[in-house]
Design a protein around this motif. Structure first.
Motif, PDB file in Angstrom:
ATOM      1  N   TRP A 221     101.096  -3.574  33.914  1.00  0.00           N
ATOM      2  CA  TRP A 221     101.101  -3.892  35.341  1.00  0.00           C
ATOM      3  C   TRP A 221     101.782  -2.780  36.138  1.00  0.00           C
ATOM      4  CZ3 TRP A 221     103.564  -9.332  34.244  1.00  0.00           C
ATOM      5  CH2 TRP A 221     102.634 -10.118  33.566  1.00  0.00           C
ATOM      6  N   ASN A 222     101.191  -2.479  37.262  1.00  0.00           N
ATOM      7  CA  ASN A 222     101.780  -1.498  38.167  1.00  0.00           C
ATOM      8  C   ASN A 222     103.055  -2.061  38.786  1.00  0.00           C
ATOM      9  OD1 ASN A 222     101.938  -0.443  41.221  1.00  0.00           O
ATOM     10  ND2 ASN A 222     101.085   1.162  39.931  1.00  0.00           N
ATOM     11  N   LEU A 223     104.129  -1.299  38.739  1.00  0.00           N
ATOM     12  CA  LEU A 223     105.433  -1.768  39.217  1.00  0.00           C
ATOM     13  C   LEU A 223     105.396  -2.147  40.697  1.00  0.00           C
ATOM     14  CD1 LEU A 223     108.503  -2.178  38.858  1.00  0.00           C
ATOM     15  CD2 LEU A 223     108.784   0.249  39.429  1.00  0.00           C
ATOM     16  N   ILE A 224     104.805  -1.299  41.525  1.00  0.00           N
ATOM     17  CA  ILE A 224     104.769  -1.564  42.969  1.00  0.00           C
ATOM     18  C   ILE A 224     104.004  -2.853  43.251  1.00  0.00           C
ATOM     19  CG2 ILE A 224     104.040  -0.689  45.215  1.00  0.00           C
ATOM     20  CD1 ILE A 224     106.294   0.893  44.042  1.00  0.00           C
ATOM     21  N   ASN A 283     101.731  -0.815  51.535  1.00  0.00           N
ATOM     22  CA  ASN A 283     100.650   0.160  51.657  1.00  0.00           C
ATOM     23  C   ASN A 283     100.362   0.878  50.346  1.00  0.00           C
ATOM     24  OD1 ASN A 283      99.761  -0.167  54.234  1.00  0.00           O
ATOM     25  ND2 ASN A 283     101.079   1.386  55.130  1.00  0.00           N
ATOM     26  N   MET A 284     101.284   0.772  49.386  1.00  0.00           N
ATOM     27  CA  MET A 284     101.110   1.459  48.109  1.00  0.00           C
ATOM     28  C   MET A 284     100.366   0.612  47.084  1.00  0.00           C
ATOM     29  SD  MET A 284     104.967   3.072  47.929  1.00  0.00           S
ATOM     30  CE  MET A 284     104.686   3.991  46.429  1.00  0.00           C
ATOM     31  N   SER A 285      99.971  -0.616  47.468  1.00  0.00           N
ATOM     32  CA  SER A 285      99.285  -1.495  46.513  1.00  0.00           C
ATOM     33  C   SER A 285      98.091  -2.171  47.174  1.00  0.00           C
ATOM     34  CB  SER A 285     100.247  -2.549  45.962  1.00  0.00           C
ATOM     35  OG  SER A 285      99.568  -3.464  45.146  1.00  0.00           O
ATOM     36  N   HIS A 286      96.899  -1.675  46.896  1.00  0.00           N
ATOM     37  CA  HIS A 286      95.681  -2.319  47.410  1.00  0.00           C
ATOM     38  C   HIS A 286      95.487  -3.692  46.769  1.00  0.00           C
ATOM     39  CE1 HIS A 286      94.258   0.978  49.835  1.00  0.00           C
ATOM     40  NE2 HIS A 286      94.373   1.827  48.834  1.00  0.00           N
ATOM     41  N   GLY A 333      96.894  -8.181  55.239  1.00  0.00           N
ATOM     42  CA  GLY A 333      96.136  -7.709  54.091  1.00  0.00           C
ATOM     43  C   GLY A 333      95.175  -6.593  54.443  1.00  0.00           C
ATOM     44  N   CYS A 334      94.718  -6.590  55.676  1.00  0.00           N
ATOM     45  CA  CYS A 334      93.826  -5.520  56.142  1.00  0.00           C
ATOM     46  C   CYS A 334      94.599  -4.253  56.502  1.00  0.00           C
ATOM     47  CB  CYS A 334      93.028  -5.985  57.355  1.00  0.00           C
ATOM     48  SG  CYS A 334      91.817  -7.278  56.991  1.00  0.00           S
ATOM     49  N   GLY A 335      95.925  -4.309  56.454  1.00  0.00           N
ATOM     50  CA  GLY A 335      96.738  -3.155  56.822  1.00  0.00           C
ATOM     51  C   GLY A 335      96.979  -3.037  58.303  1.00  0.00           C
ATOM     52  N   ALA A 336      96.507  -3.999  59.080  1.00  0.00           N
ATOM     53  CA  ALA A 336      96.690  -3.974  60.538  1.00  0.00           C
ATOM     54  C   ALA A 336      97.973  -4.722  60.887  1.00  0.00           C
ATOM     55  CB  ALA A 336      95.480  -4.599  61.227  1.00  0.00           C
ATOM     56  N   LEU A 511     104.979  -0.684  67.987  1.00  0.00           N
ATOM     57  CA  LEU A 511     105.515  -0.743  66.629  1.00  0.00           C
ATOM     58  C   LEU A 511     105.558   0.604  65.923  1.00  0.00           C
ATOM     59  CD1 LEU A 511     103.943  -4.049  65.293  1.00  0.00           C
ATOM     60  CD2 LEU A 511     106.145  -3.694  66.357  1.00  0.00           C
ATOM     61  N   SER A 512     105.288   1.692  66.616  1.00  0.00           N
ATOM     62  CA  SER A 512     105.306   2.991  65.953  1.00  0.00           C
ATOM     63  C   SER A 512     106.695   3.263  65.390  1.00  0.00           C
ATOM     64  CB  SER A 512     104.933   4.095  66.950  1.00  0.00           C
ATOM     65  OG  SER A 512     105.840   4.107  68.038  1.00  0.00           O
ATOM     66  N   GLY A 513     106.728   3.731  64.153  1.00  0.00           N
ATOM     67  CA  GLY A 513     107.996   4.015  63.508  1.00  0.00           C
ATOM     68  C   GLY A 513     108.653   2.801  62.890  1.00  0.00           C
ATOM     69  N   SER A 514     108.165   1.606  63.188  1.00  0.00           N
ATOM     70  CA  SER A 514     108.768   0.388  62.653  1.00  0.00           C
ATOM     71  C   SER A 514     108.046  -0.094  61.412  1.00  0.00           C
ATOM     72  CB  SER A 514     108.751  -0.726  63.704  1.00  0.00           C
ATOM     73  OG  SER A 514     109.517  -0.362  64.827  1.00  0.00           O
ATOM     74  N   VAL A 515     106.734   0.040  61.385  1.00  0.00           N
ATOM     75  CA  VAL A 515     105.962  -0.357  60.218  1.00  0.00           C
ATOM     76  C   VAL A 515     105.004   0.765  59.877  1.00  0.00           C
ATOM     77  CG1 VAL A 515     106.106  -2.819  60.711  1.00  0.00           C
ATOM     78  CG2 VAL A 515     104.191  -1.533  61.612  1.00  0.00           C
ATOM     79  N   ALA A 516     104.732   0.911  58.598  1.00  0.00           N
ATOM     80  CA  ALA A 516     103.806   1.949  58.162  1.00  0.00           C
ATOM     81  C   ALA A 516     102.415   1.673  58.710  1.00  0.00           C
ATOM     82  CB  ALA A 516     103.766   1.999  56.635  1.00  0.00           C
ATOM     83  N   ASN A 517     101.755   2.728  59.138  1.00  0.00           N
ATOM     84  CA  ASN A 517     100.385   2.595  59.637  1.00  0.00           C
ATOM     85  C   ASN A 517     100.273   1.583  60.771  1.00  0.00           C
ATOM     86  OD1 ASN A 517      99.409   4.515  57.963  1.00  0.00           O
ATOM     87  ND2 ASN A 517      98.353   3.125  56.564  1.00  0.00           N
ATOM     88  N   ALA A 518     101.278   1.542  61.641  1.00  0.00           N
ATOM     89  CA  ALA A 518     101.174   0.644  62.786  1.00  0.00           C
ATOM     90  C   ALA A 518      99.972   1.022  63.639  1.00  0.00           C
ATOM     91  CB  ALA A 518     102.447   0.698  63.627  1.00  0.00           C
ATOM     92  N   GLY A 519      99.565   2.285  63.553  1.00  0.00           N
ATOM     93  CA  GLY A 519      98.411   2.713  64.332  1.00  0.00           C
ATOM     94  C   GLY A 519      97.131   2.798  63.523  1.00  0.00           C
ATOM     95  N   TRP A 520      97.134   2.222  62.318  1.00  0.00           N
ATOM     96  CA  TRP A 520      95.939   2.269  61.465  1.00  0.00           C
ATOM     97  C   TRP A 520      94.734   1.720  62.192  1.00  0.00           C
ATOM     98  CZ3 TRP A 520      92.629  -1.559  59.921  1.00  0.00           C
ATOM     99  CH2 TRP A 520      91.742  -1.259  58.899  1.00  0.00           C
TER     100      TRP A 520
END
Length: 663
Positions: A221-224, A283-286, A333-336, A511-520
Motif C-alpha cells: 500500500w502507498n503510504l500517502i 493531491n498526492m493520492s488519486h 474529490g475532484c480537487g476543486a 483561498l490562494s495559498g491556503s489550499v493546494a490547487n485552490a485555482g485548479w
C-alpha cells in the motif's frame, strides 16, 4: 504579528469560552436574562473580531502562523497551541461565528420555556469555542483537540433532553459512530508523526514530498494513500459521509437551535474543512480522491432520496444536509477545494436558515413536527414562509440565489474530472446531476406541505378535541422577533452572498495559498466567472431545468395527494427500503453492535479481568502474600529456631570465606 493582532485572535477564541464558563457555573445565580446576554456578548465579540480578521486577510494581506505557547514537550517533540490565520481560516471564522451568533439570538425565543436554559447557552458557547480552536489550529494536536471537543459538546447537546430516551439513544449513537471515524483519524495522525517527526502543518507538508513512492511496511500500500484514507475516516464520521452517516438524522432529537448549529456551519463541515486544509497531502493520492468522490456521490444522491419520504420537518432538512455534504465531498474529490469551501459557506447560511425556520414552524405548531399535520401556514407566518422559501430556492440551486452559484461550480468540476478521465468522474457527474432534481423535490415538498393547501392542523381526532400529542387544535401565529430576526438576517446572505463571492472563490482570490490547487478549477475554465453572466447562462443549461422540474413534480403531487398513494403502492418494496433507511440502522444494531459488544466483552475479559485485575493487581498481591507466608515461618519466636539459622549462617559464611582464601 503585532500586539493588537495577538489580542484580537485571543479575543475571538476565548470570548465564547469565558461566557460558557460563567454561564455554566453561575447561571443559576445570575438568572436567564444575564446568562443569555453574556453568551451572546461572547459570540458577538468573536463575530466582530472574525470580520475584522477577514477584512485584514483578504484586503491587507494579513497572515500569521505561529505558536502561542508550548503545552507539552516529550523528548524532542513539542506539543503546542498555535494559530494559523490565512484566507481559509478567515472565511471559516466568519461563517462559524455568524451562524453561531444567529443561533444564540434565536435560542432566546425557542428555549424560553425549557428547563436547563442556562445550561444550553453554556453548551453552545463552548461548542463555538471548540470549533474556533479547530479552525485556527496550525498543528494536528490542536486540530484533534478541537475535533474531539466538538464531538463531546455535540454529545451533550443532542442529548440535552436528558429525560427523553430517544435523545439519550441519539447522542450515544452519534458519540460511538464518531469514535469509529476518530480511531482512523488518530491512526492517520500517528503515521504522519512517525514518518515526518512533526505535527505542524507546514513541516508535514514540506516533508510529504519525500514519501511520494513510500510503501507501508509489510504491505504493497502507498503510504500517502493510507494516511489520506485514515484521515478521511475522521471526516466520514464528523461530516456524516456514507457509511458513517447514520448518527446525523437521529441527532434531530436535540433542540432545533443546535440542529442548525451542528448541521449548518460547524460540526458536520469540520471534515470538509479538514480535507481542504490538508489538500497538499490529498493531491498526492488519486486513489484517496476517488474514494472521496464515491463516498460523496452516495451521500449526494442515495441519501438525498431519503429526504423525499420523510414527514418530520426537521428530518427532511437533516437528509438534505447529508446530500449537500455529499456535494462538498464530490468537489473535494475532484480537487476543486475552493469550490467545496464556497458551497460550505453558502450552505451554512441557507441550511442554518432552513433549520431555524423549521423551528419557528414547530413553535407555532406547539412542537408538532409532522408535516402531515400542518398545511396552510403561509398566511399565518409570512416572515417564516418567505425566509424558508428563500432558503429552499437556494438549496434547490435556483438562480440567482446563493446555492445556485456554488452548486453549479460543483457540477462543472465533476464534468471536468470526467472529461479528463480521472477516477470517479463518471460517477460524480451522474450523482450530482441526478441529485439536482431530488433536492428540488424534497425541499419544495416541505414548502407545499407546510405552508400551502389545506389547514390540516385544524383536524382533531375523537380524543376530546385533541390531536395525537394531547394538544388542542392550534391557532398558529408568527414567532416573536428574537426568532424572526435571525431568519431575516440569514435570508440575506442566502440570497446574495453568491453574487459577491463566486468569482473570488473560483478565481483563486479567496483561498490562494491556503489550499493546494485552490485555482485548479479556474485554470481549466475557458473564461472568467462573472456572476450576472453565470445567472443568465444558467437558464441555458440543464441543471436549472432539472431543479424546476423537481419543483413542478413536488407541486403536482401536492395538488394530487392520491398520486402519492398510488406511487407508494407501485413501488412498495423500494418504499419500505427507503423508509428503513436502506436498513443501515438495522445493520449496525443487529450485526455490528453485537460484534462490537462481543469484542468489547473479550477485551474486558482478557485485558481488564485477566491482565489488569488477575495478573497485575491481584497477581502482585498474591505474590506478596505467598512471600510473606514464607517469611512468617522464619519469625517463629522460638530461640532454638533462631539459633539454628544463626549456626547455618555461620557455616555458609565460613564456607564462602574458605573458598576465597584457598582459591
Amino acid at each position: 504579528m503585532t500586539i493588537d493582532n495577538k489580542f484580537l485572535y485571543l479575543a475571538i477564541i476565548l470570548s465564547p469560552l469565558v461566557s460558557s464558563i460563567i454561564v455554566g457555573f453561575f447561571g443559576w445565580l445570575i438568572g436567564k436574562k444575564v446568562s443569555h446576554s453574556l453568551a451572546i456578548l461572547g459570540v458577538l465579540i468573536s463575530t466582530i473580531g472574525s470580520y475584522i480578521v477577514l477584512y485584514r486577510v483578504q484586503f491587507e494581506g494579513l497572515y500569521f502562523n505561529g505558536i502561542l505557547y508550548n503545552w507539552l514537550t516529550v523528548g524532542s517533540q513539542s506539543f503546542s497551541v498555535g494559530l494559523l490565520v490565512d484566507k481559509l481560516s478567515s472565511v471559516m471564522l466568519a461563517v462559524v461565528t455568524s451562524v453561531s451568533l444567529m443561533v444564540h439570538i434565536y435560542t432566546i425565543g425557542y428555549m424560553a420555556e425549557e428547563e436547563g436554559y442556562q445550561r444550553f447557552f453554556s453548551y453552545i458557547s463552548l461548542f463555538t469555542f471548540m470549533m474556533l480552536m479547530l479552525v485556527l489550529s496550525n498543528n494536528f494536536v490542536q486540530l484533534f483537540f478541537g475535533w474531539e471537543g466538538v464531538g463531546l459538546v455535540s454529545y451533550l447537546l443532542i442529548g440535552f433532553y436528558i429525560k427523553r430516551e430517544s435523545a439519550i439513544f441519539a447522542n450515544l449513537k452519534a458519540f460511538l459512530i464518531n469514535r469509529i471515524g476518530d480511531f482512523g483519524f488518530l491512526l492517520g495522525i500517528g503515521l504522519i508523526l512517525a514518518y515526518t517527526g512533526s505535527l505542524d502543518y507546514g513541516v508535514v507538508f514540506s516533508h510529504m514530498s519525500n514519501f511520494t513512492h513510500a510503501i507501508m511496511p509489510g504491505t504493497s500500500w502507498n503510504l500517502i494513500t493510507v494516511i489520506c484514507l485514515l484521515l478521511f475516516m475522521g471526516a466520514m464520521g464528523k461530516s456524516a459521509q456514507f457509511p458513517l452517516h447514520v448518527w446525523l438524522p437521529d441527532s434531530m432529537e436535540g433542540p432545533t437551535p443546535i440542529s442548525a448549529l451542528i448541521h449548518a456551519a460547524t460540526m458536520v463541515t469540520a471534515g470538509i474543512f479538514m480535507v481542504a486544509r490538508l489538500s497538499p497531502i490529498y493531491n498526492m493520492s488519486h486513489t484517496a480522491l476517488a474514494v472521496i468522490i464515491y463516498a460523496g456521490g452516495i451521500n449526494c444522491l442515495f441519501l438525498g432520496v431519503l429526504g423525499i419520504v420523510q414527514n418530520d420537518i426537521k428530518r427532511v432538512v437533516a437528509y438534505s444536509t447529508l446530500s449537500q455534504l455529499g456535494y462538498m465531498a464530490v468537489a473535494l474529490g475532484c480537487g476543486a477545494y475552493s469550490v467545496a469551501i464556497f458551497h460550505l459557506m453558502t450552505h451554512a447560511f441557507f441550511k442554518g436558515l432552513l433549520f431555524l425556520a423549521a423551528g419557528s414552524v414547530i413553535i407555532a405548531m406547539h412542537h408538532e413536527q409532522d408535516m402531515r399535520k400542518m398545511g396552510g401556514l403561509g398566511k399565518y407566518m409570512p416572515i417564516t414562509y418567505i425566509t424558508m422559501l428563500i432558503g429552499s430556492l437556494a438549496l434547490a440551486g435556483i438562480p440567482p440565489f446563493a446555492g445556485f452559484f456554488s452548486k453549479d461550480m460543483i457540477l462543472e468540476s465533476a464534468e471536468l474530472v470526467h472529461k479528463l478521465g480521472l477516477p470517479g468522474g463518471g460517477f460524480a457527474v451522474f450523482t450530482v446531476y441526478t441529485s439536482v432534481i431530488v433536492t428540488a423535490i424534497y425541499s419544495f415538498r416541505l414548502i407545499f406541505m407546510t405552508f400551502h393547501g389545506e389547514e390540516r392542523f385544524r383536524h382533531v381526532d375523537n380524543h376530546h378535541g385533541q390531536d395525537d400529542h394531547g394538544h388542542h387544535a392550534v391557532e398558529p401565529e408568527e414567532s416573536p422577533w428574537v426568532v424572526t430576526l435571525p431568519l431575516i438576517l440569514m435570508a440575506i446572505p442566502s440570497a446574495l452572498v453568491g453574487w459577491f463571492a463566486a468569482s473570488d472563490f473560483v478565481s483563486n482570490k479567496i483561498l490562494s495559498g491556503s489550499v493546494a490547487n485552490a485555482g485548479w478549477f479556474v485554470t481549466n475554465m475557458q473564461e472568467e466567472i462573472v456572476p450576472l453572466k453565470m445567472v443568465l447562462e444558467g437558464f441555458t443549461h440543464i441543471p436549472v431545468y432539472l431543479a424546476l422540474a423537481g419543483i413542478l413534480i413536488a407541486w403536482l403531487f401536492h395538488k394530487n395527494p392520491k398520486w402519492s398513494d398510488k406511487l407508494i403502492k407501485a413501488i412498495k418494496p423500494l418504499y419500505v427500503i427507503l423508509m428503513r433507511n436502506y436498513y443501515m440502522d438495522d445493520l449496525y444494531i443487529n450485526l455490528f453492535a453485537p460484534i462490537g459488544r462481543a469484542f468489547g466483552r473479550f477485551l474486558w475479559t482478557l485485558g481488564d479481568m485477566f491482565l489488569i485485575d488477575g495478573l497485575i493487581v491481584n497477581g502482585s498481591a498474591k505474590i506478596v502474600d505467598w512471600y510473606s507466608k514464607i517469611l512468617r515461618k522464619l519469625q517463629s519466636g522460638y530461640v532454638n529456631t533462631y539459633a539454628t539459622f544463626m549456626i547455618l549462617g555461620i557455616i555458609i559464611l565460613l564456607t564462602f570465606c574458605t573458598r576465597l582464601i584457598f582459591a
